[in-house]
Write a protein that holds these residues in place. Structure first.
Motif, PDB file in Angstrom:
ATOM      1  N   ILE A 106       0.869  -1.178   0.000  1.00 20.61           N
ATOM      2  CA  ILE A 106       0.000   0.000   0.000  1.00 20.61           C
ATOM      3  C   ILE A 106       0.905   1.226   0.000  1.00 20.61           C
ATOM      4  O   ILE A 106       1.818   1.326   0.817  1.00 20.61           O
ATOM      5  CB  ILE A 106      -0.913   0.040   1.240  1.00 20.61           C
ATOM      6  N   ALA A 131       0.656   1.299 -13.007  1.00 19.48           N
ATOM      7  CA  ALA A 131       1.160   0.187 -12.185  1.00 19.48           C
ATOM      8  C   ALA A 131       1.622  -0.961 -13.079  1.00 19.48           C
ATOM      9  O   ALA A 131       2.647  -1.597 -12.814  1.00 19.48           O
ATOM     10  CB  ALA A 131       0.075  -0.297 -11.220  1.00 19.48           C
ATOM     11  N   VAL A 176      -4.889  -4.157  -8.617  1.00 14.72           N
ATOM     12  CA  VAL A 176      -4.532  -2.761  -8.361  1.00 14.72           C
ATOM     13  C   VAL A 176      -5.822  -2.032  -8.026  1.00 14.72           C
ATOM     14  O   VAL A 176      -6.785  -2.088  -8.792  1.00 14.72           O
ATOM     15  CB  VAL A 176      -3.912  -2.057  -9.587  1.00 14.72           C
ATOM     16  N   ALA A 181      -2.850   3.651  -3.186  1.00 13.36           N
ATOM     17  CA  ALA A 181      -2.884   2.499  -4.097  1.00 13.36           C
ATOM     18  C   ALA A 181      -2.571   1.222  -3.350  1.00 13.36           C
ATOM     19  O   ALA A 181      -1.658   1.178  -2.526  1.00 13.36           O
ATOM     20  CB  ALA A 181      -1.859   2.691  -5.219  1.00 13.36           C
ATOM     21  N   THR A 182      -3.338   0.183  -3.655  1.00  9.71           N
ATOM     22  CA  THR A 182      -3.099  -1.153  -3.104  1.00  9.71           C
ATOM     23  C   THR A 182      -2.789  -2.098  -4.252  1.00  9.71           C
ATOM     24  O   THR A 182      -3.545  -2.147  -5.224  1.00  9.71           O
ATOM     25  CB  THR A 182      -4.350  -1.663  -2.361  1.00  9.71           C
ATOM     26  N   THR A 183      -1.687  -2.826  -4.138  1.00 12.92           N
ATOM     27  CA  THR A 183      -1.315  -3.773  -5.186  1.00 12.92           C
ATOM     28  C   THR A 183      -1.113  -5.153  -4.570  1.00 12.92           C
ATOM     29  O   THR A 183      -0.694  -5.283  -3.430  1.00 12.92           O
ATOM     30  CB  THR A 183      -0.003  -3.340  -5.875  1.00 12.92           C
ATOM     31  N   ALA A 231       2.896  -0.045  -6.476  1.00 14.83           N
ATOM     32  CA  ALA A 231       1.999   0.826  -5.717  1.00 14.83           C
ATOM     33  C   ALA A 231       2.492   2.275  -5.751  1.00 14.83           C
ATOM     34  O   ALA A 231       1.714   3.217  -5.939  1.00 14.83           O
ATOM     35  CB  ALA A 231       1.885   0.328  -4.274  1.00 14.83           C
TER      36      ALA A 231
END
Lengths: 159, 159, 159, 159, 159, 159
Positions: free
Chosen positions: A29, A66, A84, A101-103, A115
């Motif tokens: 994150i 991303a 993503v 952003a969460t990856t 991220a």
């Protein structure tokens, strides 16, 4: 003593070997912000109420970026990004927009750079769409908030 | 009242028409920083003395990213970048590295986004190459410093 | 007799020489549709009312694809796209979504392929976002509607 | 009630999490057509007899585009395409060319979008190469014909 | 003494400023070869007689790569390529295939790198398509044959 | 008789099916050279002593190109490159620079093309950075030196 892992013993850049690392679930994150005039934030948010396009465009730009991380950051490995998600919220105290952003991936290497890249490009997109009314916006700080999986385990930024 | 130029009257995103703008010389300078532990900065700079690869890699990454700006930022026009130069310097007071990008073009539209994108990706590259020793680095603030040419003329950020 | 301009006298593909063509203003409009179940259209349009993301995402995808045309279509020249606008509307009689792209450039070669590519990728994006509920959607017909500028002048599709 | 899987509960676009899906063999077949004047088809096919370049170029363009699907369609996952085959045949009754793409992968997500993208870009390439003699060609309908593997199992379009 | 133009006075890489150079017509021709077993050449040429796909695929790959030159070579400027033509011929004496690329542009900077990149990628494509039968093929020498336009005028390689 | 694996029975190009191949560790080493005037080599090496940028830039360009192999070579599969290392050394006897790339992957298909592409683009970058002082440089021979893993096992070029 600690050595930078991307430099070999002679100092030359290399893409480090990850072929023997196990495939594990990894999550990252990252967070960043665009600071702007209060009036700029109002213009963007009003747009969001009507059609949402500044926010929607920045979100799509971040997601697509991303997927391009390994094309942008020279020593990043290509990975099979599994997720993503980008969240953009107004913060009237900044004033500005906060991007998170969460990856996720099931791979041999982490997803922090993905991220961070998503956040950076979402911020650049916000700047681009509002720059005609506010050239003095600033981007940042952009930082890793949390990271799970892989050899280094769970890491969380200090608040 | 001011309106965001990338949104049409219904709020939908568009790539604005620049075909009737004159081709003029345009320049932009953007700046950003990566803040890190003092020890991380020392490791990078020692690397630079030996082979220079963290700095050199970040510089190349920034130059190549400037050329990709219109692929990353959805509503940016493709332009024929005439110059990209990136300067990266250690600042022991931050402590960290300060990245400055200068872009030039003779075209119908400005080069601010190219300069900002170059700085962003150079910063991401520095983060990537040092993250194994310092996950808490932060990127920013990234901002436009100066801009010349085009209808809006000369613009300089407040110091 | 007429010959295909992309083939030389031996039949080999080539990117034809446009260096002696004058730089003129050129415009193109292309159109396409995604046909779907009436229920799918309702789901998408309700999404649009709430946050607009299917339509917004397809629009951004189409704009970004227009800029990639010369990377996708082997013999297309790179051009300095001056404008891309995409309009997406629900048509309950199809039932489905109608996508229309307008492209402009001041260059040595036309922008039809950019408009057609924008429409194609916007349609693919709509398909992607709705495919979980309706795999039987069909894309097309996609066609050039109008074209201005360049040696061949003004061309309009028959209604 | 059914919900579009690419929208989260607030309507924002996301790249859905596939990290917990099993890696399985997946196949997709998509089909499309370019309708044209009978004379245009004859010109292309004669070229094919001599050197085959319209057909060969469209086939290569389609294969390369399949690999770019996740760069074009914003919410598609990057995948390790294991096979792309493109078949292009003349149909004198249309009159025109029929394009069929088969894609395969051993991955966590399907390959329909890759097959549809391959067909779309192969059709755009045919249009580009013949547009100087026939601007009125139309592309479509493009549709998924068959799909195997993954949770949704075997799916076949109605004839 | 002569200095490398891509390095500034401190030795750092830069994309040199071309914004004040005049737009002129420029042409470049580059050449290269893939040396192989005589039997490999026969297999490829027989393929060419039947459907021509090794040659056609390498030609398309070279044309598309020329358009990507500035994405591959870090300090190359993006340019509006006006023409790319690739000629591939069998040479039974090598034995192997000889690849020749001609590029043209009306721009502020030359097209040598585009011609050399086209040749390189066409050669890599030939290698890829024949490597299952002949892993010992070698690529090269690749060189600039001729160059016209720009400040340095007409240059021709020694025979 | 042997058949080229990239052509199907009718001679059409295809991206061959690798979905049933096992995931194994694979390595490749490729090598190439840029021949130049002795004085050019001296200029580059002096630059390297000061800041190392010709060598560092070529190394980064080669690493980034390896990740783009499947975008350049039409029938190459996308792979999850696990390692790319590039070694560039001066050879005063050529005189010139020798480039060697090592690539690794744990995948269903080999990494020879990635190693060869890395070498090719590193050589193009050296040419680009030195061309203002020496237009007559030649690139090559580029060849595969060694290859491990996969069905074909261990292969080594003759010395």
């Amino acid at each position: 003593m600690t050595r930078l892992t991307h430099l070999d013993e002679t100092g030359a850049a290399q893409m480090v070997d990850v072929s023997d690392k196990p495939v594990t679930h990894r999550t990252a994150i990252a967070e960043g912000a665009v600071r702007m005039e209060a009036e700029t934030l109002r213009l963007i948010m009003r747009g969001m109420t009507a059609k949402g396009d500044v926010i929607a465009t920045a979100r799509i730009a971040g997601i697509m970026a991303a997927k391009k991380t390994h094309e942008l950051v020279p020593l990043c490995h290509p990975i099979m990004l599994a997720k993503v998600a980008i969240d953009i919220e107004a913060d009237e105290d900044l004033p500005g927009l906060v991007v998170r952003a969460t990856t996720k991936v099931a791979d041999r290497t982490g997803v922090e750079m993905e991220a961070l890249t998503a956040v950076s490009v979402a911020c650049l997109t916000i700047y681009d769409m509002a720059k005609a009314v506010d050239r003095g916006m600033t981007i940042g700080p952009i930082r890793l908030v949390e990271k799970q999986g892989g050899r280094s385990g769970h890491w969380k930024a200090e608040p």
